[in-house]
Design an enzyme around this catalytic site. Structure first.
Site, PDB file in Angstrom:
ATOM      1  N   GLY A 290     -34.029  40.259 -39.215  1.00  0.00           N
ATOM      2  CA  GLY A 290     -32.724  40.310 -39.884  1.00  0.00           C
ATOM      3  C   GLY A 290     -32.528  41.635 -40.578  1.00  0.00           C
ATOM      4  O   GLY A 290     -33.202  42.617 -40.272  1.00  0.00           O
ATOM      5  N   ASN A 291     -31.572  41.694 -41.474  1.00  0.00           N
ATOM      6  CA  ASN A 291     -31.360  42.915 -42.259  1.00  0.00           C
ATOM      7  C   ASN A 291     -30.826  42.544 -43.638  1.00  0.00           C
ATOM      8  O   ASN A 291     -30.573  41.375 -43.920  1.00  0.00           O
ATOM      9  CB  ASN A 291     -30.432  43.880 -41.508  1.00  0.00           C
ATOM     10  CG  ASN A 291     -29.039  43.313 -41.295  1.00  0.00           C
ATOM     11  OD1 ASN A 291     -28.286  43.139 -42.236  1.00  0.00           O
ATOM     12  ND2 ASN A 291     -28.716  42.995 -40.048  1.00  0.00           N
ATOM     13  N   ARG A 292     -30.651  43.540 -44.487  1.00  0.00           N
ATOM     14  CA  ARG A 292     -30.368  43.298 -45.897  1.00  0.00           C
ATOM     15  C   ARG A 292     -28.897  43.076 -46.232  1.00  0.00           C
ATOM     16  O   ARG A 292     -28.541  42.997 -47.404  1.00  0.00           O
ATOM     17  CB  ARG A 292     -30.869  44.481 -46.740  1.00  0.00           C
ATOM     18  CG  ARG A 292     -32.382  44.589 -46.791  1.00  0.00           C
ATOM     19  CD  ARG A 292     -32.773  45.826 -47.572  1.00  0.00           C
ATOM     20  NE  ARG A 292     -34.210  45.997 -47.667  1.00  0.00           N
ATOM     21  CZ  ARG A 292     -34.979  45.457 -48.601  1.00  0.00           C
ATOM     22  NH1 ARG A 292     -34.456  44.707 -49.545  1.00  0.00           N
ATOM     23  NH2 ARG A 292     -36.280  45.670 -48.600  1.00  0.00           N
ATOM     24  N   SER A 293     -28.022  42.984 -45.249  1.00  0.00           N
ATOM     25  CA  SER A 293     -26.607  42.758 -45.553  1.00  0.00           C
ATOM     26  C   SER A 293     -26.423  41.436 -46.285  1.00  0.00           C
ATOM     27  O   SER A 293     -26.926  40.395 -45.852  1.00  0.00           O
ATOM     28  CB  SER A 293     -25.783  42.738 -44.256  1.00  0.00           C
ATOM     29  OG  SER A 293     -24.475  42.294 -44.520  1.00  0.00           O
TER      30      SER A 293
ATOM     31  N   ALA B  85     -23.314  43.656 -40.325  1.00  0.00           N
ATOM     32  CA  ALA B  85     -24.450  44.497 -39.950  1.00  0.00           C
ATOM     33  C   ALA B  85     -25.112  43.829 -38.749  1.00  0.00           C
ATOM     34  O   ALA B  85     -26.006  42.988 -38.890  1.00  0.00           O
ATOM     35  CB  ALA B  85     -25.422  44.622 -41.114  1.00  0.00           C
TER      36      ALA B  85
END
Ligand code: CTP
Ligand code: CA
Length: 226
Positions: free
Chosen positions: A33-36, A101
């Site tokens: 995943g990512n930090r959005s 994102a």
């Protein structure tokens, strides 16, 4: 209030907003995943609805309530699911704001069973490229007005303007992330670029910034599409 009486800068328009991260599953218990946080995109959806638009919000995995006035919310997990939901919603929309994102890569295979640790050995994951939702929309015969986001850690202006051109966007909103700025912060600053202009939106709350962004999207939309 203006929206309920048919006024507002986006009155009569259908707007699709994507928000949040995507999760790409590795196995039943793990993902990339990512930090959005989704907060900027949710704020844009709320501001567009307040400006009179009929808004569809396509949300990746976030823990946020649906903003006031948003007509429809579609929750998705992966980039492929987000692409399918956006393409479906964008069919009769005039404007798409890609605030999500979107993960650039996904594991080539999703393991059906939890991967077991092989002690003493490195694990190599093979990643496959995900489709680019904005570029896919831009390649359609009559694309909606396309607004992208560019979150960059460095050379913000150069990368943002390159994405504007390369993805054939009508506008891009660029911001610097990392070091407490951007994704996880409550406030944000943006620079907007379009093919023949730019505008800096000074640091403020994501809600105030979203309202200013929506004003500019409406103005550019009216200038380009009438
Ligand atoms: N985007 C998209 N589909 C993808 C990746 C990105 O629609 N598969 C959109 C994002 O929603 C955003 C814009 O493209 O509006 C820019 O995303 P970004 O990740 O900054 O651009 P990339 O082209 O993926 O470049 P990079 O990650 O290498 O900076
Ligand atoms: Ca990317």
């Amino acid at each position: 209030l203006a929206a309920s009486f048919g006024g507002g800068a986006l009155a009569g328009l259908k707007v699709v907003v994507s928000a949040g991260p995507t999760y790409e599953d590795i196995d039943p218990v793990r993902f990339i995943g990512n930090r959005s946080s989704g907060r900027m995109g949710f704020a844009v959806a709320e501001a567009a609805a307040a400006a009179g638009a009929a808004v569809t919000l396509v949300a990746g995995p976030v823990s946020l309530p649906t903003p006031a006035g948003v007509a429809r919310r579609v929750d998705v997990r992966s980039a492929a699911q987000m692409q399918a939901a956006v393409l479906e919603a964008a069919r009769d929309a005039q404007i798409y704001v890609g605030a999500a994102a979107v993960g650039d890569y996904r594991p080539q295979q999703v393991a059906e069973r939890k991967l077991k640790k092989q002690a003493g050995a490195d694990l190599v994951l093979q990643l496959a490229e995900n489709p680019d939702i904005l570029a896919t929309l831009a390649a359609q015969p009559a694309p909606p007005f396309l607004v992208g986001f560019a979150a960059e850690t460095h050379e913000v202006a150069a990368y943002a303007q390159d994405k504007l051109r390369r993805k054939k966007l009508d506008m891009i909103a660029a911001n610097e992330v990392g070091g407490g700025r951007g994704f996880e912060a409550g406030d944000n600053a943006l620079t907007l670029y379009w093919p023949d202009g730019s505008l800096e939106l000074a640091r403020t709350s994501k809600a105030a910034l979203a309202r200013r962004l929506v004003e500019q999207v409406a103005a550019r939309y009216r200038a380009v599409r009438g």
